[in-house]
Design a protein around this motif. Structure first.
Motif, PDB file in Angstrom:
ATOM      1  N   ILE A  80       1.256  -1.457   0.364  1.00 13.72           N
ATOM      2  CA  ILE A  80       0.648   0.361   0.269  1.00 13.72           C
ATOM      3  C   ILE A  80       1.050   1.165   0.016  1.00 13.72           C
ATOM      4  O   ILE A  80       1.798   1.141   0.576  1.00 13.72           O
ATOM      5  N   HIS A  81       0.602   2.084  -1.067  1.00 18.25           N
ATOM      6  CA  HIS A  81       1.522   3.654  -0.975  1.00 18.25           C
ATOM      7  C   HIS A  81       0.523   4.669  -0.620  1.00 18.25           C
ATOM      8  O   HIS A  81      -0.616   4.761  -1.348  1.00 18.25           O
ATOM      9  N   ILE A  82       0.547   5.251   0.632  1.00 15.55           N
ATOM     10  CA  ILE A  82       0.212   6.695   1.538  1.00 15.55           C
ATOM     11  C   ILE A  82       0.946   7.706   1.373  1.00 15.55           C
ATOM     12  O   ILE A  82       1.715   8.090   0.917  1.00 15.55           O
ATOM     13  N   ILE A  83      -0.315   8.489   0.276  1.00 18.06           N
ATOM     14  CA  ILE A  83       0.394   9.701  -0.035  1.00 18.06           C
ATOM     15  C   ILE A  83      -0.300  10.569   0.493  1.00 18.06           C
ATOM     16  O   ILE A  83      -1.503  10.886   0.007  1.00 18.06           O
ATOM     17  N   ASP A  84       0.231  11.498   1.901  1.00 22.87           N
ATOM     18  CA  ASP A  84      -0.378  12.053   2.284  1.00 22.87           C
ATOM     19  C   ASP A  84       0.598  13.403   3.498  1.00 22.87           C
ATOM     20  O   ASP A  84       1.561  12.381   3.477  1.00 22.87           O
ATOM     21  N   ASP A  85       0.779  14.665   3.460  1.00 18.68           N
ATOM     22  CA  ASP A  85       1.454  15.081   3.386  1.00 18.68           C
ATOM     23  C   ASP A  85       1.268  15.306   5.262  1.00 18.68           C
ATOM     24  O   ASP A  85       2.504  16.227   6.040  1.00 18.68           O
ATOM     25  N   ASP A  86       0.729  14.613   5.771  1.00 17.61           N
ATOM     26  CA  ASP A  86       0.314  14.387   7.479  1.00 17.61           C
ATOM     27  C   ASP A  86       1.013  13.352   7.661  1.00 17.61           C
ATOM     28  O   ASP A  86       0.685  12.215   7.860  1.00 17.61           O
ATOM     29  N   GLU A  87       2.606  13.183   8.458  1.00 18.56           N
ATOM     30  CA  GLU A  87       3.157  12.936   8.732  1.00 18.56           C
ATOM     31  C   GLU A  87       3.300  11.774   9.439  1.00 18.56           C
ATOM     32  O   GLU A  87       3.220  10.620   9.660  1.00 18.56           O
ATOM     33  N   ALA A  88       2.593  12.384  10.289  1.00 12.61           N
ATOM     34  CA  ALA A  88       1.723  11.893  11.958  1.00 12.61           C
ATOM     35  C   ALA A  88       0.584  10.697  11.667  1.00 12.61           C
ATOM     36  O   ALA A  88       0.676   9.370  11.934  1.00 12.61           O
ATOM     37  N   LEU A  89       0.163  10.891  10.528  1.00 18.59           N
ATOM     38  CA  LEU A  89      -1.111  10.377  10.035  1.00 18.59           C
ATOM     39  C   LEU A  89      -0.405   9.106   9.330  1.00 18.59           C
ATOM     40  O   LEU A  89      -1.012   7.917   9.679  1.00 18.59           O
ATOM     41  N   CYS A  90       0.738   9.646   7.725  1.00 20.03           N
ATOM     42  CA  CYS A  90       1.240   8.191   7.733  1.00 20.03           C
ATOM     43  C   CYS A  90       1.847   6.847   8.810  1.00 20.03           C
ATOM     44  O   CYS A  90       2.062   6.027   8.700  1.00 20.03           O
ATOM     45  N   GLU A  91       2.689   8.052   9.276  1.00 20.45           N
ATOM     46  CA  GLU A  91       3.295   6.751  10.571  1.00 20.45           C
ATOM     47  C   GLU A  91       1.611   6.084  11.534  1.00 20.45           C
ATOM     48  O   GLU A  91       2.326   4.799  11.501  1.00 20.45           O
ATOM     49  N   LEU A  92       1.071   6.587  11.652  1.00 17.92           N
ATOM     50  CA  LEU A  92      -0.213   5.856  12.620  1.00 17.92           C
ATOM     51  C   LEU A  92      -0.657   4.891  12.001  1.00 17.92           C
ATOM     52  O   LEU A  92      -1.008   3.841  11.793  1.00 17.92           O
ATOM     53  N   LEU A  93      -0.992   5.552  10.738  1.00 17.70           N
ATOM     54  CA  LEU A  93      -2.513   4.521   9.745  1.00 17.70           C
ATOM     55  C   LEU A  93      -0.571   3.976   9.127  1.00 17.70           C
ATOM     56  O   LEU A  93      -1.481   2.181   8.875  1.00 17.70           O
ATOM     57  N   GLY A  94       0.646   3.503   8.865  1.00 15.87           N
ATOM     58  CA  GLY A  94       1.234   3.089   8.375  1.00 15.87           C
ATOM     59  C   GLY A  94       1.293   2.046   9.777  1.00 15.87           C
ATOM     60  O   GLY A  94       1.308   0.589   9.389  1.00 15.87           O
ATOM     61  N   ASN A 148      -2.057  -4.871  10.028  1.00 16.61           N
ATOM     62  CA  ASN A 148      -2.771  -6.236   9.048  1.00 16.61           C
ATOM     63  C   ASN A 148      -1.947  -6.726   8.054  1.00 16.61           C
ATOM     64  O   ASN A 148      -3.419  -7.174   6.998  1.00 16.61           O
ATOM     65  N   GLY A 149      -1.592  -6.933   8.457  1.00 17.22           N
ATOM     66  CA  GLY A 149      -0.466  -7.883   6.936  1.00 17.22           C
ATOM     67  C   GLY A 149      -0.174  -6.893   5.805  1.00 17.22           C
ATOM     68  O   GLY A 149       0.321  -7.931   4.727  1.00 17.22           O
ATOM     69  N   PHE A 150       0.294  -5.349   5.471  1.00 19.88           N
ATOM     70  CA  PHE A 150       0.243  -5.146   4.502  1.00 19.88           C
ATOM     71  C   PHE A 150       1.252  -4.053   4.299  1.00 19.88           C
ATOM     72  O   PHE A 150       2.400  -4.060   4.979  1.00 19.88           O
ATOM     73  N   ASN A 151       2.354  -4.137   3.859  1.00 18.37           N
ATOM     74  CA  ASN A 151       3.910  -3.817   2.910  1.00 18.37           C
ATOM     75  C   ASN A 151       3.161  -2.483   3.309  1.00 18.37           C
ATOM     76  O   ASN A 151       2.380  -2.315   1.655  1.00 18.37           O
ATOM     77  N   VAL A 152       4.202  -1.405   3.792  1.00 15.29           N
ATOM     78  CA  VAL A 152       3.865   0.150   3.812  1.00 15.29           C
ATOM     79  C   VAL A 152       4.984   0.879   2.805  1.00 15.29           C
ATOM     80  O   VAL A 152       5.774   1.434   3.507  1.00 15.29           O
ATOM     81  N   ILE A 153       4.225   2.348   2.060  1.00 14.79           N
ATOM     82  CA  ILE A 153       5.477   2.910   1.257  1.00 14.79           C
ATOM     83  C   ILE A 153       4.342   4.000   2.122  1.00 14.79           C
ATOM     84  O   ILE A 153       3.034   4.021   1.533  1.00 14.79           O
ATOM     85  N   THR A 154       5.320   5.403   2.372  1.00 18.10           N
ATOM     86  CA  THR A 154       5.017   6.516   2.090  1.00 18.10           C
ATOM     87  C   THR A 154       5.482   7.552   1.423  1.00 18.10           C
ATOM     88  O   THR A 154       6.848   7.575   1.414  1.00 18.10           O
ATOM     89  N   SER A 155       5.203   8.776   1.033  1.00 17.77           N
ATOM     90  CA  SER A 155       5.275   9.940   0.409  1.00 17.77           C
ATOM     91  C   SER A 155       4.458  11.061   0.891  1.00 17.77           C
ATOM     92  O   SER A 155       3.071  10.934   1.376  1.00 17.77           O
ATOM     93  N   HIS A 156       5.299  12.229   0.966  1.00 15.43           N
ATOM     94  CA  HIS A 156       4.350  13.148   1.488  1.00 15.43           C
ATOM     95  C   HIS A 156       3.976  14.097   0.790  1.00 15.43           C
ATOM     96  O   HIS A 156       3.886  15.237   1.493  1.00 15.43           O
ATOM     97  N   ASP A 157       4.480  14.486  -0.212  1.00 16.81           N
ATOM     98  CA  ASP A 157       4.032  15.393  -1.591  1.00 16.81           C
ATOM     99  C   ASP A 157       3.476  15.146  -2.858  1.00 16.81           C
ATOM    100  O   ASP A 157       4.002  13.613  -3.274  1.00 16.81           O
ATOM    101  N   GLY A 158       2.907  15.037  -3.947  1.00 19.09           N
ATOM    102  CA  GLY A 158       2.259  14.595  -4.810  1.00 19.09           C
ATOM    103  C   GLY A 158       3.200  14.504  -6.275  1.00 19.09           C
ATOM    104  O   GLY A 158       3.375  13.031  -6.697  1.00 19.09           O
ATOM    105  N   THR A 159       4.118  15.071  -6.304  1.00 21.28           N
ATOM    106  CA  THR A 159       5.575  14.950  -6.578  1.00 21.28           C
ATOM    107  C   THR A 159       6.134  13.181  -6.793  1.00 21.28           C
ATOM    108  O   THR A 159       6.305  12.399  -7.677  1.00 21.28           O
ATOM    109  N   SER A 160       6.936  13.529  -5.925  1.00 22.84           N
ATOM    110  CA  SER A 160       7.397  12.249  -5.615  1.00 22.84           C
ATOM    111  C   SER A 160       6.242  11.202  -4.849  1.00 22.84           C
ATOM    112  O   SER A 160       6.919   9.906  -4.932  1.00 22.84           O
ATOM    113  N   GLY A 161       5.057  11.748  -4.546  1.00 26.41           N
ATOM    114  CA  GLY A 161       3.814  10.557  -4.198  1.00 26.41           C
ATOM    115  C   GLY A 161       3.836   8.858  -6.017  1.00 26.41           C
ATOM    116  O   GLY A 161       4.193   8.227  -6.013  1.00 26.41           O
ATOM    117  N   LEU A 162       3.930  10.723  -6.606  1.00 30.49           N
ATOM    118  CA  LEU A 162       3.533   9.904  -8.560  1.00 30.49           C
ATOM    119  C   LEU A 162       4.997   8.766  -8.337  1.00 30.49           C
ATOM    120  O   LEU A 162       4.560   8.034  -9.026  1.00 30.49           O
TER     121      LEU A 162
END
Length: 223
Positions: free
Chosen positions: A4-18, A24-38
């Motif tokens: 699952i790739h989370i693209i969200d600028d709220d780093e605290a949310l990304c950490e908790l959600l990740g 729940n058994g998922f591998n998680v990638i995170t990005s915090h802006d649109g350009t790097s997320g794409l």
């Protein structure tokens, strides 16, 4: 492992959600802006993207618009505003579903799992000029590939599994997206419209019939 790739600028949310998704058994990638997320999505090719609407630089709609030129990866939009116009725009651009912030982590995981279940391989089938290949998420119409998004494929597949039957829009919503149709919610109509346009580009009379006030019917043969 499903990624699952989370693209969200709220780093605290990304950490908790990740953390919750990993539990729940998922591998998680995170990005915090649109350009790097794409860029990361196209490079890493995750199984599903959680895409926030409000992002610095390229917003979520810009990212989705660019992503759909390159990939059919399922996209679940995250929006804090929850406005109907945001939901409609996201669906028109090719989003598979949306969740309004704040959201329950359990509900989000359920939405993710529902999308992924609908991607599971099934036997190839053909009706008239339409061939569905669920194992590769492909559809062919008059021997030409229909360039469908994942959401459009699922909507068409609901009709395909009930060929010749009149299918209520609420049934389509529940089976394709795992949720009931809300008042003034036009996401099924939007997807059907997109499917028809893509069919019409191949053959002038698409095989989906509208029964006003009731739903849609997939015809065994084009009219």
């Amino acid at each position: 492992m499903t990624s699952i790739h989370i693209i969200d600028d709220d780093e605290a949310l990304c950490e908790l959600l990740g953390e919750y998704l990993r539990d729940n058994g998922f591998n998680v990638i995170t990005s915090h802006d649109g350009t790097s997320g794409l860029d990361t999505t196209l490079r890493e090719q995750p199984d599903l993207v959680l895409l926030d609407v409000m992002l610095p630089g390229q917003n979520g709609f810009d990212v989705l618009r660019a992503l759909r030129k390159e990939s059919h990866v399922p996209v679940l939009m995250l929006t804090a505003r929850g406005d109907e116009i945001d939901r409609v725009l996201g669906l028109e651009l090719g989003a598979d579903d949306y969740v309004g912030k704040p959201f329950s982590h359990r509900e989000l995981v359920a939405r993710i799992q529902a999308i992924l279940r609908r991607l599971q391989p099934q036997p190839n089938n053909r009706v008239g000029a339409l061939t569905m290949r669920p194992e590769s998420f492909e559809a062919h119409y008059h021997e030409q590939r229909l360039d469908l998004t994942a959401a459009e494929f699922r909507v068409l597949n609901v009709l395909f599994e009930r060929v010749g039957e009149l299918v209520d829009k609420d049934v389509i919503s529940r089976e394709a997206f795992g949720r009931r149709l809300q008042q003034f919610d036009r996401h099924v109509d939007i997807h059907i419209s997109h499917i028809r346009k893509k069919m019409t580009a191949i053959a002038p009379a698409p095989c989906i019939k509208t029964v006003r006030g009731s739903g849609y019917q997939l015809l065994a043969e084009s009219p």
